[in-house]
Enzyme design. Structure first.
Site, short mmCIF file in Angstrom:
data_model
loop_
_atom_site.label_atom_id
_atom_site.label_comp_id
_atom_site.label_asym_id
_atom_site.label_seq_id
_atom_site.Cartn_x
_atom_site.Cartn_y
_atom_site.Cartn_z
N TYR A 27 7.42 -34.83 -21.63
CA TYR A 27 6.02 -34.61 -21.29
C TYR A 27 5.77 -34.84 -19.81
O TYR A 27 6.59 -35.44 -19.11
CB TYR A 27 5.11 -35.54 -22.11
CG TYR A 27 5.22 -37.01 -21.74
CD1 TYR A 27 4.39 -37.56 -20.77
CD2 TYR A 27 6.15 -37.83 -22.37
CE1 TYR A 27 4.50 -38.91 -20.42
CE2 TYR A 27 6.26 -39.18 -22.03
CZ TYR A 27 5.43 -39.70 -21.05
OH TYR A 27 5.53 -41.03 -20.70
N LYS A 44 0.83 -1.21 0.00
CA LYS A 44 0.00 0.00 0.00
C LYS A 44 0.86 1.25 0.00
O LYS A 44 0.60 2.20 -0.74
CB LYS A 44 -0.86 0.03 1.28
CG LYS A 44 -2.26 -0.46 1.08
CD LYS A 44 -3.02 -0.38 2.40
CE LYS A 44 -3.73 -1.69 2.66
NZ LYS A 44 -3.99 -1.95 4.06
N MET A 104 -5.12 -6.85 8.76
CA MET A 104 -4.54 -5.89 9.69
C MET A 104 -5.56 -4.79 9.97
O MET A 104 -6.57 -4.67 9.29
CB MET A 104 -3.31 -5.27 9.07
CG MET A 104 -2.30 -6.30 8.66
SD MET A 104 -1.40 -6.93 10.06
CE MET A 104 0.15 -7.15 9.31
N THR A 143 6.87 -41.20 -10.16
CA THR A 143 7.47 -40.52 -9.00
C THR A 143 6.75 -40.82 -7.69
O THR A 143 7.25 -40.47 -6.64
CB THR A 143 7.53 -39.01 -9.25
OG1 THR A 143 6.28 -38.61 -9.79
CG2 THR A 143 8.64 -38.65 -10.20
N ASN A 144 5.59 -41.48 -7.77
CA ASN A 144 4.96 -41.90 -6.50
C ASN A 144 5.84 -42.97 -5.87
O ASN A 144 6.24 -42.88 -4.71
CB ASN A 144 3.56 -42.47 -6.74
CG ASN A 144 2.66 -41.48 -7.45
OD1 ASN A 144 2.85 -40.28 -7.34
ND2 ASN A 144 1.67 -41.98 -8.17
N GLY A 151 -7.97 -7.56 4.94
CA GLY A 151 -8.67 -7.69 6.20
C GLY A 151 -7.83 -8.24 7.33
O GLY A 151 -8.32 -8.49 8.42
N SER A 193 9.14 -43.44 -18.35
CA SER A 193 8.15 -42.60 -17.68
C SER A 193 8.40 -42.70 -16.18
O SER A 193 8.34 -43.79 -15.61
CB SER A 193 6.74 -43.08 -18.02
OG SER A 193 5.81 -42.30 -17.32
N ARG A 203 0.02 -49.41 -19.29
CA ARG A 203 0.97 -50.05 -18.37
C ARG A 203 0.51 -51.48 -18.09
O ARG A 203 -0.66 -51.72 -17.79
CB ARG A 203 1.03 -49.27 -17.07
CG ARG A 203 2.03 -49.87 -16.10
CD ARG A 203 2.18 -49.07 -14.85
NE ARG A 203 1.01 -49.20 -14.00
CZ ARG A 203 0.84 -48.53 -12.87
NH1 ARG A 203 1.73 -47.64 -12.50
NH2 ARG A 203 -0.23 -48.72 -12.14
N GLU A 251 10.71 -46.16 -11.74
CA GLU A 251 10.14 -45.90 -10.42
C GLU A 251 10.87 -46.64 -9.31
O GLU A 251 10.43 -46.64 -8.18
CB GLU A 251 8.64 -46.22 -10.40
CG GLU A 251 8.29 -47.59 -10.93
CD GLU A 251 6.79 -47.85 -10.99
OE1 GLU A 251 6.00 -47.09 -10.42
OE2 GLU A 251 6.41 -48.85 -11.63
N ARG A 271 -4.51 -1.44 -5.34
CA ARG A 271 -3.66 -2.64 -5.32
C ARG A 271 -4.14 -3.55 -6.45
O ARG A 271 -5.26 -3.38 -6.95
CB ARG A 271 -3.75 -3.35 -3.98
CG ARG A 271 -5.15 -3.76 -3.63
CD ARG A 271 -5.24 -4.33 -2.23
NE ARG A 271 -6.63 -4.55 -1.90
CZ ARG A 271 -7.12 -4.64 -0.69
NH1 ARG A 271 -6.33 -4.50 0.35
NH2 ARG A 271 -8.38 -4.87 -0.48
N ARG A 321 -2.79 3.06 8.84
CA ARG A 321 -3.08 1.76 8.25
C ARG A 321 -1.83 0.92 8.16
O ARG A 321 -0.75 1.44 7.93
CB ARG A 321 -3.51 1.92 6.79
CG ARG A 321 -4.92 2.23 6.56
CD ARG A 321 -5.10 2.62 5.10
NE ARG A 321 -6.22 3.54 5.01
CZ ARG A 321 -7.45 3.17 4.72
NH1 ARG A 321 -7.71 1.93 4.42
NH2 ARG A 321 -8.43 4.05 4.70
C1 PEP Z 1 4.01 -44.04 -9.71
O1 PEP Z 1 4.54 -44.87 -8.97
O2 PEP Z 1 4.33 -42.85 -9.74
C2 PEP Z 1 2.93 -44.44 -10.62
C3 PEP Z 1 2.45 -43.61 -11.51
O3 PEP Z 1 2.40 -45.68 -10.44
P1 PEP Z 1 1.34 -46.05 -9.30
O4 PEP Z 1 0.95 -44.81 -8.61
O5 PEP Z 1 0.24 -46.72 -10.00
O6 PEP Z 1 2.16 -46.97 -8.46
MG MG Z 2 4.15 -46.95 -9.36
#
Ligand code: PEP
Ligand code: MG
Length: 922
Positions: A896, A24, A106, A811-812, A104, A808, A619, A789, A341, A95
């Site tokens: 991707y 402000k 402060m 990442t889980n 809101g 691919s 898969r 993985e 703002r 202010r």
């Molecule tokens: C993963 O492990 O990231 C994945 C996409 O496979 P899932 O979650 O089915 O194990």
């Molecule tokens: Mg998996």
């Protein structure tokens, strides 16, 4: 060294330095310096706040009181008024304002500088006694509440009592004498509550007010807000204080006060939006005490002022090149801009303004893409009320924040928080909301108020959060104590379900069905611009034809992950899958796989048809087999029941025999149905089956199934299962190819740890390919690749790439493996504490771990591409739809990202932003 400087006049401060002057304050400096009519004032820096808070006894930093005096004197010179002067008093507002906008959060104090002397001067000057006492009573309450910490209820009780005595509903109905009496009572309240008289010295008032603003930075509301929105000290550290000459919108009917948006923040439409009140002061509009008029009405009521307002709006937009949320006051025919703002808008408005402001030449496409938070786009995919519904609203208020929500009515924020935390859907119903209700907003699906306008606190905060809000539904009478509300003849209690529609302002009792929203043309345009800029492609994780269709609708360029096991769970499949698992011999298993083959082929055909000509990554089976069977405990319980039943049946059989002895002439068919002894045999058969299943469950039992017999390990040990799936994929492709439909299936192997595994599955694939090509007389175009993985796969990428057209990242699992945290349990057990204590910055299952998992990915990408420079690499774990993670994926040059369909628009925009900000990536 020059002494630290704590104060800057609006004509001096650097309008770009929000860190030092707060948002402000910096804006007031900038507005002043670009020639807008801003009341004169000065800013006390955020550095002064930090210095004050760091001091053990919270003392103003050395030199600040003197600087304040110097600047007040400059204001006196500029305005010709005197601070504390009885003839022509200078009054100021105080202010807060930090580097980040925190609506809101402060507190503001108005009319500072008033006491009995200056009040008489003000009355004399304006010739308006009522106005003077009104200003004074507002000041005593605000100062008492904000600077002296006195609860508003102490003041409100007196105020309401006087209104009742006077027989008026609105404060505008009170005359000067009433207000004078209120002031007297308020001064008594202050003395009673603090044990000291109200401070008369304006400099003392100012010092207390400045300290109160500084203290509010560490108050609960501000701390909660910063935590909720992840506002770190790098983003905003401390609050500045803005001291501004008061101008009055309540000096008569040629005065007004208002708030405006340069465009409609609910829809984004290019029309000035806002509300004003004639003869009123700022907080009347925001607090919703009187219902204001739409700004369009000013064109008739005060045409010259309206013209100036339009001019102000145009100046603001062309200077800031961003939608502005501004406050103004008209004092006796002069328009003052009090603050501006960047406007907070919902996603629809942000998208529309981005596209329109680009088309108007105000923004470049790149700027347009960067001004929309990708996560916001999910709001656009929120449901709205089913247009076919026939329900009649019980009340209608202002459509203050669009979207529909249903939930149980609750009447205070604490209760909303309690129920919300317990997983219940609630609608917060209030007469009006105040900043201290903020925790209730977080916990609620939507907000309903019976008072206040579209710029009331409830409306502004709900819009910022993207939650539906109906404001000022005046037909509703809220009774907080009784935890109920009445609308005409109807009442609803706490816990009754309500539906609110923030797009129309309608309120319904009961729950109304909702429908999915559609993509607006503006969103399509913005996302098309995104795709043109982004280097990352965006795919979807989808397992059914319906999900595939959604993915196409949301602009996915293919399916990056089709989890085939989800198809196995369909009601007509599961018994066949169970049969396959129970099979004792290879022949038996092949028989059941023969039944599954056409089912899977049919599923793939449908998905490929929807996605054609886009690629679909299928898969192969991943989860451990026992996931398709009941648990041991469940089976034991069922067996126990069956056994009891069996014993009963046998007893019944014996009983029937005995009865026959007693009635030798009776025939078997004369006996009633439950006495049919054959049932006992059926039960015995069922018991045998359950026992077989129980044995299998015990055989398949694993201590750590997620690290067990799953993924490619199944494919190695039961090749016939993977062969069947590969055959289904390739036959589906072959059949569609013969129909003239282009398909590019991609076969993906899960849980790979070594090149040898992939080599084996690739061999099956090539064998099946030859059979299918021969059978269908086609030449197949498909790709073969692997999930990445497991940690080992990332370290063996160079060899693995020899057998893969693509990688691919799952990442889980990769996160689970890199951290040795169970993905099933960590988030409920210890992760929240890890994050709260700063051991980890983020939940690694949500935000891709920069320091560990990303490093593994980087190794795999580099090593894989050494062998295959054209290797396609993507990500299909949950992180594929998370904007900050997408940025990392862009940086390590993935091809991707793949995420669930509703995240696809988010990912498309995030991918574009990653490209546009790649230079700043660290
Ligand atoms: C993963 O492990 O990231 C994945 C996409 O496979 P899932 O979650 O089915 O194990
Ligand atoms: Mg998996």
């Amino acid at each position: 060294m020059a002494a630290q400087r704590w104060v800057y006049a609006f004509s001096e401060g650097d309008g770009k330095d929000k860190k030092l002057l707060g948002g402000k304050g910096a804006n007031l400096c900038e507005m002043t310096q670009i020639g807008l009519n801003v009341p004169p004032g000065f800013v006390i820096t955020t550095q002064a706040c930090l210095d004050y808070l760091a001091h053990a006894e919270r003392q103003l930093p050395e030199g600040l009181p003197d600087e304040i005096r110097t600047h007040i004197r400059r204001l006196e010179q500029q305005t010709g008024k005197v601070f504390g002067g009885a003839d022509n008093p200078l009054l100021v507002s105080v202010r807060s304002g930090s580097a980040m906008s925190m609506p809101g959060m402060m507190d503001t104090i108005l009319n500072l500088g008033l006491n009995e002397d200056t009040l008489s001067g003000l009355i004399h000057q304006t010739g308006n006694e009522r106005f003077g006492w009104d200003a004074y009573r507002r000041f005593i309450q605000l100062f008492g509440h904000v600077a002296l910490g006195i609860a508003d209820t102490h003041f409100d009780e007196h105020f309401d009592a006087i209104k009742r005595q006077a027989g008026v509903k609105a404060d505008i109905g009170l005359d000067a004498e009433h207000l004078e009496e209120i002031c007297r009572l308020f001064l008594e309240v202050v003395e009673e509550q603090t044990g000291r008289p109200f401070p008369r010295d304006p400099y003392q008032q100012l010092e207390l007010a400045v300290k109160a603003v500084f203290n509010s930075w560490t108050g609960k509301r501000a701390v909660d807000y910063r935590r909720q929105f992840n506002i770190t000290p790098e983003m905003a550290n401390g609050t500045a204080v803005n001291v501004v000459t008061m101008v009055f919108g309540n000096m008569g009917n040629d005065c007004a006060t208002g708030v405006g948006f340069t465009r409609d923040p609910g829809t984004g439409e290019n029309v000035m939006f806002g509300e004003y009140l004639v003869n009123a002061q700022g907080e009347d509009v925001v607090a919703g005490i009187r219902t204001p008029k739409p700004v369009s009405a000013m064109a008739d009521e005060m045409p010259e002022m309206y013209r100036q307002l339009v001019e102000l709006r145009n100046k603001l937009e062309s200077h800031y090149r961003e939608v502005q949320d501004f406050e103004y006051t008209i004092e006796r025919g002069t328009l003052y801009c009090l603050q501006t703002r960047n406007g907070k808008m919902n996603a629809a408005a942000r998208v529309r303004t981005s596209v329109e402001m680009t088309n108007e030449g105000l923004l470049s496409r790149e700027e347009a893409l960067l001004r929309v938070e990708p996560d916001m786009l999910e709001q656009l995919l929120h449901p709205r009320l089913d247009p076919e519904h026939k329900s009649t609203p019980v009340a209608t208020g202002l459509p203050a924040s669009p979207g529909a929500a249903a939930g149980k009515a609750v009447f205070d924020a604490d209760r909303a928080e309690l129920l919300g935390r317990a997983g219940q859907k609630v609608i917060l119903v209030r007469e009006e909301t105040k900043p201290e209700d903020i925790h209730g907003f977080f916990a609620s699906e939507g907000i309903l108020t019976s008072r206040g306008g579209k710029t009331s606190h409830a409306a502004v905060v709900a819009r910022g959060m993207g939650k539906p809000c109906v404001a000022g539904a005046e037909g509703i009478v809220v009774n907080v104590k009784a935890r109920m509300a009445a609308v005409g003849e109807t009442t609803f209690q706490e816990g009754d379900t309500l539906t609110i529609d923030g797009t129309t302002g309608n309120v319904y009792i009961g729950e109304i069905a909702t429908v999915d929203p559609e993509f607006s043309d503006n969103l399509k345009t913005l996302l098309a611009w995104s795709d043109a800029v982004a280097r990352l492609k965006v795919m979807a994780n989808a397992d059914t034809p319906a999900a595939a269709q959604k993915a196409v609708d949301y602009g996915a360029q293919g399916i990056g992950l089709c989890r085939t096991e989800r198809m196995f769970n369909a009601v007509d499949r599961l018994p066949v899958v169970v049969e396959m698992i129970l099979a004792d011999t290879l022949e038996e298993r092949r028989d059941t796989l023969d039944k599954l083959l056409p089912m899977q082929r049919g599923d793939f055909k449908e998905i490929f048809r929807v996605m054609s000509p886009r690629p679909v990554t299928v898969r192969l089976l991943d989860p451990p087999m026992h996931e398709f069977l009941p648990t041991e405990a469940q089976l034991l319980e069922e067996l126990e029941h069956l056994q009891k039943l069996h014993v009963t049946m046998q007893g019944v059989g014996e009983l029937v025999g005995s009865l026959r002895l007693l009635r030798p002439g009776a025939r078997h068919t004369d006996m009633p149905a439950p006495f049919d002894v054959l049932n006992a045999e059926l039960v015995a058969e069922a018991i045998a089956k359950k026992r077989q299943m129980l044995n299998k469950v015990r055989v398949l039992y694993e201590v750590n199934p997620m690290l067990g017999h799953r993924g490619v390990r199944l494919g190695i040990t039961y090749p016939e299962i993977y062969r069947m799936q590969i055959q289904a994929v390739l036959e589906a492709a072959a059949e569609l190819q013969r129909e003239g439909i282009d398909v590019i299936p991609e076969i993906m192997v899960p849980q790979v740890i070594s090149p040898e595994e992939l080599k084996i599955v690739k061999q099956y694939t090539e064998e099946v390919q030859q059979q299918v090509e021969r059978h269908y007389d086609v030449s197949l175009n498909y790709r073969f690749g692997t999930m990445m993985e497991t940690v080992r796969s990332t370290l063996r990428a160079e060899r693995i790439a020899g057998y893969a057209d693509f990688f691919s990242f799952g990442t889980n699992d990769l996160t689970q493996a890199a951290f040795s945290f169970s993905r099933e349990d960590a988030e409920n057990k210890f992760l929240p504490q890890y994050i709260a204590r700063g051991i980890l910055r983020d939940n690694p299952f949500e935000a891709l771990d920069y320091n560990g998992v990303l490093k593994l990915m980087e190794i795999a990408v580099k090593d894989g591409r050494k062998v295959r420079p054209d290797l396609k690499v993507g990500i299909c774990g949950e992180h594929g739809g998370h904007p900050a993670s997408i940025r990392h994926c862009h940086h390590i040059d993935l091809s991707y990202v793949s995420c669930s369909a509703p995240r696809v628009p988010v990912a498309r925009l995030a991918a574009a932003q990653a490209r546009l900000t790649e230079e700043e990536y660290q």
